[in-house]
Design an enzyme around this catalytic site. Structure first.
Site, mmCIF file in Angstrom:
data_model
loop_
_atom_site.group_PDB
_atom_site.id
_atom_site.type_symbol
_atom_site.label_atom_id
_atom_site.label_comp_id
_atom_site.label_asym_id
_atom_site.label_seq_id
_atom_site.Cartn_x
_atom_site.Cartn_y
_atom_site.Cartn_z
ATOM 1 C CB ALA A 134 -0.883 -0.012 1.227
ATOM 2 N N GLY A 191 0.661 -5.198 1.006
ATOM 3 C CA GLY A 191 -0.457 -5.301 0.063
ATOM 4 C C GLY A 191 -0.017 -5.911 -1.260
ATOM 5 C CD GLU A 207 -2.470 -7.967 2.737
ATOM 6 O OE1 GLU A 207 -2.125 -6.781 2.546
ATOM 7 O OE2 GLU A 207 -3.272 -8.305 3.601
#
Ligand SMILES: CC/C=C/CC(=O)SCCNC(=O)CCNC(=O)[C@H](O)C(C)(C)COP(=O)(O)OP(=O)(O)OC[C@H]1O[C@@H](n2cnc3c(N)ncnc32)[C@H](O)[C@@H]1OP(=O)(O)O
Length: 720
Positions: free
Chosen positions: A61, A100, A103
């Site tokens: 992120a 992220g 992920e």
């Protein structure tokens, strides 16, 4: 942003584009949503590959977006949409897949990583947890124990380890994108039923309760008050006990608490501060981006005591040739053995052969350094001795050799003045053990050339250090701030506290060791020698009662009195605490010291009063912070980030509190000022408690956030 192309006829290739690390900003997330939709809707496309531009998959992120009004598509539904796709999606992982980024890859049906790639869920180090399904998918994929380890430590794993753990399906040696496209073509028609991780059952280990209890105990012990590691354990536990969607709810709930926490702000500040300090600048205008370092192929260390040995190891581990000089034959022999042992153990830990062993040559003759590019002097902390060494180095070394000193407090300018080329001299202040501790203070004087600073900073980076450039003053940044902190701790003992009480308060705050346990570890004689050199020590046994004032300032001779008794700390088995034997590490309360303290107070007419943890923290920490403001005012540190990074990496300041200057901002500058004024009134003979004018000025200008202090400092300097 994300670019979409069709390759090899039927593969939709999505390339994340957000340099330098392809962070998942709002624009990138929108780009992924749009391009995935396009690929799934294109009848010619049978499978999809997601990769990142410029050899890096995705750094996670966009941390810069945290704390702002986050817009754009959220990560969780975006990743779900990828996982739910009816065409195979392959992640082609080059460089890094972190947070992220990993992920996102876990939402893909297949993962192929380049052999040099690194993967991890480092959210915990930012005060967060992997809340885009990471805590729910990873345990389903690799099992609970391995997932707990990766998520609670945030450690990055190599592609080889990722393959072994089952995080990735394949490792590619050459072009990962080419390999992924080829692979995507081969799986285009295959069923995806067994490829959606969220549908996997989470394996429940047989020792379930013991495993989670152990994990919780471990994080509580090592986290020292940090909340994110605890939340990580709770989230993984939810994966193991609840169906996927309920686990996701728990992940979201835990993340909501972390996301707005002060700890997350502090840790994210540390992330950027660590990067900011590498962009150093000097008061004369020299800067990191305009000063070119010179390559160092061969370096030397002079003096092979504890520090010199650690420095030699750290240098050799970079792969460069190292000349290690020690004039005393016995010390040289011992050092050779110790250095080899350290290198062998280091190589074993990393699963390597100790190649660095052959990089070091030893000599007892300083002439051996004649052809090196850079020397680090690490002889005994004595100005006369260091001066002599610098005179010799200046005569022996080839022209242009950088001469660095590992002094922890002595005047670098004075040493520079002993040489023919003072512009080549800088301080390189390492922290013990030098091959382990991450911090390096690079100390420049008015004559140090930008190239000398740039070279020392780059060498530090090569040695794996976090290097901070600071100006020259007594104790530089770290030790200068430590002095008033230790002094307050001594005063607290005089007024009624015990070493146990002071240490407990500081350890509960998050320091790995309180001031007295730390003093016992590093040796009471170190400070004693310095105080003697400064003419502060009066012999207690001779007069029976050394005074508690020096030049009108309050002074506590407690440390001197213990040293007179031969109580130097752990190494003598006695200090502020007692130990089972010399060298032992377990500090136990010492009844002798308690009665000594009572007698001392009685002798000086001091009446012990009740001191609580709040007073310990306020007096010890605010006085240290106040000195930090003076350092900024004096231009010794360029900004608060430099001080904070020094304290986090070199002095055990708890990272989740962001460093002393950040912490001052969290407490409120007006509060720090008010408490300093309060204690200054109560102790008018302690000048360190006098609030510094920069602190007053910041409060007067409305206590701006820490990232705006530099403007106020600049204004202050321009007015001086
Ligand atoms: C909704 C909440 C969801 C949270 C989940 C998350 O993903 S949280 C973020 C998790 N990711 C990380 O923690 C990774 C952080 N980055 C790194 O570890 C490293 O930067 C790297 C990716 C390993 C690359 O290291 P390298 O040494 O090559 O470069 P730098 O560290 O110097 O970074 C270069 C510049 O990029 C900036 N940056 C890096 N990562 C991010 C990021 N995730 N978001 C925003 N910016 C990032 C970094 O600050 C550097 O910027 P400069 O301006 O050049 O200093």
């Amino acid at each position: 942003m994300a670019q979409y192309t069709r390759v090899s006829g039927s593969v939709g290739l999505i390339t994340l584009q957000n340099p330098p690390v392809n962070a998942l900003s709002a624009a990138v997330r929108q780009g992924i949503v749009d391009t995935v939709k396009r690929a799934l809707g294109d009848p010619k496309v049978k499978s999809v590959v997601i990769c990142g531009q410029n050899g890096i998959f995705c750094g996670g992120a966009d941390i810069k977006e945290f704390g702002t009004n986050m817009s754009g598509p959220p990560l969780v539904p975006m990743i779900h949409a990828i996982e739910a796709a009816n065409k195979p999606v392959v992640a082609a992982i080059e460089g890094s897949a972190l947070g992220g980024g990993l992920e996102l890859a876990l939402g893909c049906h297949y993962r192929i990583a380049h052999s040099k790639a690194r993967l991890g869920l480092p959210e915990v180090s930012l005060g967060l947890l992997p809340a885009a399904g990471g805590t729910q998918r990873l345990p389903r994929l690799i099992g609970v124990p391995a997932a707990l380890d990766l998520i609670t430590t945030g450690r990055h794993v190599t592609a080889a380890e990722a393959l072994q753990l089952g995080v990735v399906d394949r490792v590619a040696e050459h072009s990962t994108v080419d390999a992924a496209v080829k692979f995507a073509l081969s799986v285009a028609a295959k069923s995806l039923d067994a490829r959606r991780i969220s549908t996997y059952p989470c394996p429940r280990p047989s020792d379930f309760d013991a495993l989670f209890e152990g994990a919780m105990q471990k994080v509580r012990q090592s986290a020292r008050g940090a909340i994110a590691p605890v939340a990580c354990v709770q989230a993984v536990r939810a994966a193991a006990t609840r169906p996927y969607l309920q686990g996701m709810e728990r992940e979201k709930e835990l993340m909501a608490t972390l996301f707005t926490s002060g700890q997350a702000r502090a840790l994210q500040y540390c992330f950027f501060a660590q990067r900011a300090v590498s962009k150093w600048n000097m008061p004369n205008g020299a800067r990191w981006d305009t000063s070119k370092p010179r390559p160092v192929h061969k370096a030397a260390v002079i003096g092979l005591g504890t520090m010199g040995r650690g420095i030699a190891v750290a240098l050799a581990q970079t792969g460069m040739s190292v000349v290690a000089v020690e004039t005393q034959e016995k010390q040289l022999m011992e050092a050779k053995q110790a250095v080899s042992g350290m290198l062998e153990r280091g190589a074993k830990r990393r699963g390597l052969t100790p190649a660095a062993l052959h990089k070091i040559s030893y000599s007892h003759d300083i002439q051996a350094v004649a052809d090196v590019d850079l020397v680090i002097e690490a002889v005994f902390e004595d100005m006369a001795l260091k001066k002599k060494v610098f005179q010799q180095l200046s005569a022996v070394c080839k022209p242009g050799t950088f001469l660095c000193t590992n002094t922890s407090a002595l005047d670098v300018d004075h040493l520079a003045s002993q040489t023919r080329n003072p512009e080549l001299v800088v301080g390189m202040h390492f922290f013990a053990p030098a091959h382990v501790m991450k911090l390096l203070e690079v100390v420049y004087g008015p004559q140090s050339s930008p190239q000398a600073v740039a070279t020392a900073m780059q060498l530090g980076k090569k040695m794996g250090k976090v290097s901070v450039a600071v100006g020259n003053c007594r104790g530089f940044v770290g030790n200068r701030m430590l002095k008033p902190y230790i002094e307050q701790a001594f005063f607290l003992l005089e007024e009624g506290a015990t070493p146990e009480l002071v240490d407990r308060a500081l350890e509960e705050f998050g320091f790995p060791m309180g001031v007295f346990r730390m003093s016992d570890l590093s040796g009471l004689d170190v400070g004693w020698r310095v105080r003697k050199g400064d003419g502060l020590v009066e012999s207690g046994s001779a007069s029976g009662q050394p005074t508690r004032l020096r030049e009108g300032r309050r002074y506590s001779p407690l440390g001197d009195l213990l040293c007179e008794q031969g109580r130097f700390g752990q190494k003598t088995g006695r200090g502020w605490y007692q130990y089972d034997k010399p060298g032992s590490r377990v500090a136990r309360s010492d009844p002798w010291f308690h009665s000594f303290l009572e007698e001392y107070r009685a002798r000086h007419g001091l009446v012990a009063r009740r001191i609580d943890h709040q007073e310990v923290l306020e007096r010890c920490l605010y006085v240290l912070i106040n000195e930090g403001f003076r350092i900024l005012e004096d231009g010794i540190a360029a900004g608060p980030e430099d001080i904070d990074i020094i304290y986090v990496f070199g002095y055990g300041w708890p990272r989740h509190r962001g460093g002393p200057m950040f912490y001052a901002g969290m407490v409120g500058l007006a509060t720090v000022l008010e408490r300093l004024e309060h204690y200054r009134q109560a102790h008018p003979d302690v000048p360190y408690l006098q609030p510094c004018s920069l602190l007053r000025r910041l409060v007067a200008s409305g206590s701006p956030p820490v990232h705006r202090w530099r403007e106020v400092i600049k204004k202050l300097h321009s007015q001086l």
